[in-house]
Write a protein that holds these residues in place. Structure first.
Motif, mmCIF file in Angstrom:
data_model
loop_
_atom_site.group_PDB
_atom_site.id
_atom_site.type_symbol
_atom_site.label_atom_id
_atom_site.label_comp_id
_atom_site.label_asym_id
_atom_site.label_seq_id
_atom_site.Cartn_x
_atom_site.Cartn_y
_atom_site.Cartn_z
ATOM 1 N N SER A 106 0.831 -1.204 0.000
ATOM 2 C CA SER A 106 0.000 0.000 0.000
ATOM 3 C C SER A 106 0.866 1.255 0.000
ATOM 4 O O SER A 106 0.599 2.214 -0.720
ATOM 5 N N PHE A 107 1.932 1.219 0.806
ATOM 6 C CA PHE A 107 2.872 2.340 0.845
ATOM 7 C C PHE A 107 3.472 2.596 -0.537
ATOM 8 O O PHE A 107 3.517 3.732 -1.016
ATOM 9 N N CYS A 108 3.910 1.548 -1.200
ATOM 10 C CA CYS A 108 4.547 1.683 -2.513
ATOM 11 C C CYS A 108 3.574 2.223 -3.547
ATOM 12 O O CYS A 108 3.912 3.119 -4.332
ATOM 13 N N GLU A 109 2.350 1.729 -3.536
ATOM 14 C CA GLU A 109 1.343 2.201 -4.486
ATOM 15 C C GLU A 109 1.031 3.675 -4.247
ATOM 16 O O GLU A 109 0.903 4.457 -5.184
ATOM 17 N N THR A 110 0.922 4.047 -2.983
ATOM 18 C CA THR A 110 0.636 5.445 -2.637
ATOM 19 C C THR A 110 1.746 6.356 -3.132
ATOM 20 O O THR A 110 1.486 7.408 -3.719
ATOM 21 N N TRP A 111 2.989 5.966 -2.913
ATOM 22 C CA TRP A 111 4.096 6.830 -3.297
ATOM 23 C C TRP A 111 4.350 6.828 -4.802
ATOM 24 O O TRP A 111 4.842 7.821 -5.340
ATOM 25 N N ASP A 112 3.993 5.789 -5.494
ATOM 26 C CA ASP A 112 4.038 5.826 -6.964
ATOM 27 C C ASP A 112 3.120 6.928 -7.476
ATOM 28 O O ASP A 112 3.500 7.752 -8.312
ATOM 29 N N VAL A 113 1.912 6.936 -6.963
ATOM 30 C CA VAL A 113 0.922 7.941 -7.384
ATOM 31 C C VAL A 113 1.342 9.331 -6.918
ATOM 32 O O VAL A 113 1.275 10.304 -7.679
ATOM 33 N N ALA A 114 1.788 9.428 -5.669
ATOM 34 C CA ALA A 114 2.187 10.727 -5.126
ATOM 35 C C ALA A 114 3.323 11.351 -5.932
ATOM 36 O O ALA A 114 3.324 12.556 -6.202
ATOM 37 N N TYR A 115 4.288 10.539 -6.326
ATOM 38 C CA TYR A 115 5.409 11.050 -7.113
ATOM 39 C C TYR A 115 4.924 11.583 -8.462
ATOM 40 O O TYR A 115 5.362 12.641 -8.918
ATOM 41 N N LEU A 116 4.002 10.877 -9.089
ATOM 42 C CA LEU A 116 3.461 11.332 -10.377
ATOM 43 C C LEU A 116 2.694 12.636 -10.220
ATOM 44 O O LEU A 116 2.843 13.564 -11.029
ATOM 45 N N VAL A 117 1.880 12.732 -9.177
ATOM 46 C CA VAL A 117 1.108 13.958 -8.931
ATOM 47 C C VAL A 117 2.050 15.114 -8.632
ATOM 48 O O VAL A 117 1.905 16.216 -9.180
ATOM 49 N N LEU A 118 3.027 14.886 -7.773
ATOM 50 C CA LEU A 118 3.994 15.927 -7.444
ATOM 51 C C LEU A 118 4.756 16.372 -8.688
ATOM 52 O O LEU A 118 4.984 17.560 -8.901
ATOM 53 N N GLY A 119 5.122 15.418 -9.520
ATOM 54 C CA GLY A 119 5.831 15.761 -10.758
ATOM 55 C C GLY A 119 4.984 16.623 -11.680
ATOM 56 O O GLY A 119 5.471 17.601 -12.246
ATOM 57 N N ASP A 120 3.706 16.276 -11.821
ATOM 58 C CA ASP A 120 2.811 17.082 -12.652
ATOM 59 C C ASP A 120 2.664 18.489 -12.098
ATOM 60 O O ASP A 120 2.727 19.470 -12.834
ATOM 61 N N ARG A 121 2.469 18.579 -10.800
ATOM 62 C CA ARG A 121 2.286 19.899 -10.180
ATOM 63 C C ARG A 121 3.567 20.728 -10.237
ATOM 64 O O ARG A 121 3.522 21.928 -10.473
ATOM 65 N N ALA A 122 4.696 20.092 -10.026
ATOM 66 C CA ALA A 122 5.973 20.808 -10.099
ATOM 67 C C ALA A 122 6.208 21.307 -11.522
ATOM 68 O O ALA A 122 6.675 22.429 -11.732
ATOM 69 N N GLY A 123 5.881 20.480 -12.514
ATOM 70 C CA GLY A 123 6.027 20.896 -13.911
ATOM 71 C C GLY A 123 5.127 22.073 -14.235
ATOM 72 O O GLY A 123 5.550 23.036 -14.890
ATOM 73 N N ASP A 124 3.878 22.016 -13.767
ATOM 74 C CA ASP A 124 2.943 23.130 -13.983
ATOM 75 C C ASP A 124 3.455 24.406 -13.319
ATOM 76 O O ASP A 124 3.412 25.487 -13.912
ATOM 77 N N MET A 125 3.933 24.270 -12.072
ATOM 78 C CA MET A 125 4.426 25.435 -11.356
ATOM 79 C C MET A 125 5.646 26.023 -12.062
ATOM 80 O O MET A 125 5.778 27.240 -12.202
ATOM 81 N N SER A 126 6.525 25.174 -12.518
ATOM 82 C CA SER A 126 7.719 25.631 -13.217
ATOM 83 C C SER A 126 7.347 26.383 -14.493
ATOM 84 O O SER A 126 7.878 27.459 -14.770
ATOM 85 N N ASP A 127 6.411 25.817 -15.252
ATOM 86 C CA ASP A 127 5.963 26.480 -16.480
ATOM 87 C C ASP A 127 5.342 27.838 -16.184
ATOM 88 O O ASP A 127 5.581 28.819 -16.901
ATOM 89 N N LYS A 128 4.555 27.917 -15.119
ATOM 90 C CA LYS A 128 3.912 29.187 -14.763
ATOM 91 C C LYS A 128 4.941 30.219 -14.320
ATOM 92 O O LYS A 128 4.822 31.399 -14.666
ATOM 93 N N LEU A 129 5.939 29.794 -13.554
ATOM 94 C CA LEU A 129 6.987 30.733 -13.143
ATOM 95 C C LEU A 129 7.749 31.271 -14.352
ATOM 96 O O LEU A 129 8.041 32.468 -14.426
ATOM 97 N N LYS A 130 8.061 30.401 -15.289
ATOM 98 C CA LYS A 130 8.760 30.847 -16.503
ATOM 99 C C LYS A 130 7.900 31.820 -17.292
ATOM 100 O O LYS A 130 8.390 32.837 -17.799
ATOM 101 N N SER A 131 6.616 31.544 -17.390
ATOM 102 C CA SER A 131 5.694 32.430 -18.098
ATOM 103 C C SER A 131 5.610 33.790 -17.394
ATOM 104 O O SER A 131 5.595 34.836 -18.048
ATOM 105 N N GLN A 132 5.563 33.763 -16.064
ATOM 106 C CA GLN A 132 5.506 35.019 -15.312
ATOM 107 C C GLN A 132 6.793 35.817 -15.488
ATOM 108 O O GLN A 132 6.751 37.048 -15.567
ATOM 109 N N ALA A 133 7.914 35.152 -15.565
ATOM 110 C CA ALA A 133 9.179 35.851 -15.795
ATOM 111 C C ALA A 133 9.160 36.538 -17.153
ATOM 112 O O ALA A 133 9.588 37.689 -17.286
ATOM 113 N N ASP A 134 8.646 35.842 -18.168
ATOM 114 C CA ASP A 134 8.542 36.434 -19.507
ATOM 115 C C ASP A 134 7.608 37.641 -19.492
ATOM 116 O O ASP A 134 7.911 38.696 -20.060
ATOM 117 N N THR A 135 6.470 37.487 -18.835
ATOM 118 C CA THR A 135 5.494 38.583 -18.747
ATOM 119 C C THR A 135 6.091 39.764 -18.001
ATOM 120 O O THR A 135 5.927 40.921 -18.410
#
Length: 108
Positions: A55-84
């Motif tokens: 259960s721990f392994c399954e939870t952290w597989d999903v958590a890592y994917l979610v964190l990666g998606d959110r980190a990627g979104d945040m990174s893209d938004k920061l870069k966009s804000q820097a350009d703006t």
């Protein structure tokens, strides 16, 4: 003449965007499912701990994917804000030059 009273550096914002993604590096390539499979083959795999570890392994597989998606979104938004920010700063500088030219009588 810079009208930047915030003293923000778009390059520093972009660097921060890269740093957001670096937070995932320690877990990059971790295969929690494989960890569970290794555990299942041990003597302890038959115990109740095996289910909890699965259960721990399954939870952290999903958590890592979610964190990666959110980190990627945040990174893209920061870069966009820097350009703006950079674009707005340029427009503000041009406007201030125009205002100062007219204020000094050297306008169009």
């Amino acid at each position: 003449m810079s009208s930047d009273s915030f003293k923000a550096d778009p390059d520093e914002i972009r660097a921060g965007a890269s740093d957001v993604l670096k937070c995932l590096n320690p877990a990059k390539g971790a295969d929690f499912g494989a960890l569970n499979e290794d555990f299942a083959g041990s003597d302890q795999g038959d115990k109740i701990l095996g289910d909890k570890f699965e259960s721990f392994c399954e939870t952290w597989d999903v958590a890592y994917l979610v964190l990666g998606d959110r980190a990627g979104d945040m990174s893209d938004k920061l870069k966009s804000q820097a350009d703006t920010y950079e674009q707005n700063e340029s427009h503000t500088d041009e406007y201030m030059q125009h205002v100062n030219q007219h204020k000094n009588g050297s306008g169009l």
